[in-house]
Design an enzyme around this catalytic site. Structure first.
Site, PDB file in Angstrom:
ATOM      1  CB  ALA A  72       5.905 -10.936  46.046  1.00  0.00           C
ATOM      2  CG  ASP A  73       0.087 -12.689  44.537  1.00  0.00           C
ATOM      3  OD1 ASP A  73       0.172 -11.289  44.040  1.00  0.00           O
ATOM      4  OD2 ASP A  73      -0.531 -13.029  44.892  1.00  0.00           O
ATOM      5  CB  SER A  74       1.843 -11.313  39.198  1.00  0.00           C
ATOM      6  OG  SER A  74       0.672 -11.828  39.482  1.00  0.00           O
ATOM      7  CG  ASP A 119       1.753  -9.758  46.955  1.00  0.00           C
ATOM      8  OD1 ASP A 119       0.784  -9.392  47.381  1.00  0.00           O
ATOM      9  OD2 ASP A 119       2.242 -11.395  46.978  1.00  0.00           O
ATOM     10  NE  ARG A 142      -4.027  -9.492  46.146  1.00  0.00           N
ATOM     11  CZ  ARG A 142      -2.622 -10.272  45.906  1.00  0.00           C
ATOM     12  NH1 ARG A 142      -2.696 -11.729  45.742  1.00  0.00           N
ATOM     13  NH2 ARG A 142      -1.381  -9.768  45.916  1.00  0.00           N
TER      14      ARG A 142
END
Lengths: 78, 315
Positions: A35-37, A39, B247
């Protein structure tokens, strides 16, 4: 009230694109699942909406494992 | 009111992710997966006022009206080289308008604050034709050594001409003060009487906090407008969101359960151009013929302050 741990794992699995079977409470979101930050923030926000709670920035920043995020949500439910 | 013309203007210089990876410790994959941005336009020899004037002229041309017919010019801008006069006055002179002008700083939401003001003036019977211009150069607010910030922004200008009509169905503006989540300070001229230190700080951004605010505000604003006007999310033809981070846009789209085609994007080409992002996107869609008369359109933006704004309109 306690969080439904299976629901938490399902949300994480959908977000990261991994199988729920790969996820335990000890699984590390970044180190194990890639996961990235953002996420982690997105998973936190999904759980906040599900349980109608708000995690502080510090609480989110401290999340390393799946168990951490479950504990963080539970602390707002109890 | 009704939008009858749009225009935009970009700097010539294109800065790609590859170019940034040679300036700071970053790479294309990191930037694209976290933001959706592949390149951005950045001011070099142009002036911001020239871009604002260019966008304004194009919007007037698209609307088919003369600058002399304008009753009001509103310019949204966070920073430019002129502290005074207002950028709107510089635009007014260049395009040959004679109407009153005002600048507003609504951060990334400035265009929608401008639309809301134009509609309020129109409803009070004081104006018929209004030019709203958003011109921004965030590339000169930030540190090009800060890899968490410099990859996010681009410069540009967008404009819209509004005229008589009932196409704006509802607007919503919000503000909730959170100064140190997203801010920049710049030096003022020295004064022999000032006893405070002069501070000059490049843009500081608490990314995760801003992300959370932005997504939550946009979802809340869009739902508010839909409730107020009695439409379901499916009834909206297009959702135009501030192009800050793909996002954020994806999160809003997923929560509203809408298809990707309803959320047009140009962030990959321009990055976050602050308040210019919505009029630039609107102009691209307009000139590509992707906005059909009568379509229901929702616009939503969020930014430093914190502030947010949204509008639901018929095209």
């Amino acid at each position: 009230m306690q969080v439904n741990e299976n629901l938490v794992k399902s949300i994480i699995a959908n977000k990261i694109g991994v199988s729920e079977n790969e996820i335990t409470n000890a699984t590390k979101l970044v180190a194990d699942l890639g996961a990235d930050s953002l996420d982690v923030v997105e998973i936190s926000m999904a759980l906040e909406r599900e349980y109608n709670v708000t995690l502080s920035e510090d609480e989110t920043a401290k999340v390393v494992t799946v168990g951490d995020i479950i504990a963080a949500i539970n602390s707002h439910l109890n | 009111m009704k939008i009858i013309g749009t225009g935009c203007s970009h700097p010539q210089k294109i800065v790609t992710n590859q170019m940034l990876s040679q300036m700071v410790d970053t790479n294309d994959e990191w930037i694209v997966t976290r933001t959706g941005i592949k390149e951005r336009r950045v001011v070099s020899s142009e002036t911001l006022e020239d871009m604002a004037i260019d966008a304004a002229r194009k919007a007037l041309g698209n609307a088919g009206i003369s600058a002399k017919d304008l009753d009001f010019i509103i310019c949204s801008n966070v920073v430019n080289e002129y502290v005074t006069p207002a950028l709107s006055c510089i635009i007014q002179g260049a395009i040959g308008a004679t109407c009153p002008c005002v600048d507003l700083n609504g951060a990334c939401v400035g265009f929608l604050y401008g639309i809301d003001m134009a509609e309020a003036y129109y409803r009070s019977g004081r104006v018929k034709n209004v030019l709203v211009v958003s011109a921004e150069e965030p590339s000169r607010m930030l540190s090009w050594e800060d890899r968490t910030v410099c990859v996010l922004f681009g410069d540009g200008a967008g404009a819209a001409v509004l005229s008589e009509g009932d196409n704006i169905l509802a607007t919503r503006l919000t503000a909730s003060s959170s100064t140190f989540s997203l801010y920049q300070k710049h030096e003022l001229q020295p004064s022999p009487f000032n006893t405070k230190p002069n501070s000059n700080l490049p843009l500081v951004m608490c990314g995760q906090e801003v992300f959370k605010f932005a997504a939550n505000a946009s979802i809340s604003d869009v739902r508010y407008l839909l409730d107020k006007t009695g439409y379901q999310p499916d009834a909206v033809d297009k959702y135009l969101l501030h192009q800050a981070n793909v996002r954020i846009i994806e999160m809003v789209r997923e929560i509203l359960k809408q298809p990707k085609e309803k959320f047009p994007l140009n962030i990959q080409k321009y990055g976050n151009t602050s308040s210019a992002s919505l009029p630039i996107l609107l102009d691209e869609l307009n000139r590509e013929g992707r906005l059909k008369e009568g379509e229901l359109i929702v616009l939503s933006a969020f930014g430093a302050g914190f502030v947010s704004g949204s509008c639901i309109m018929r095209w």
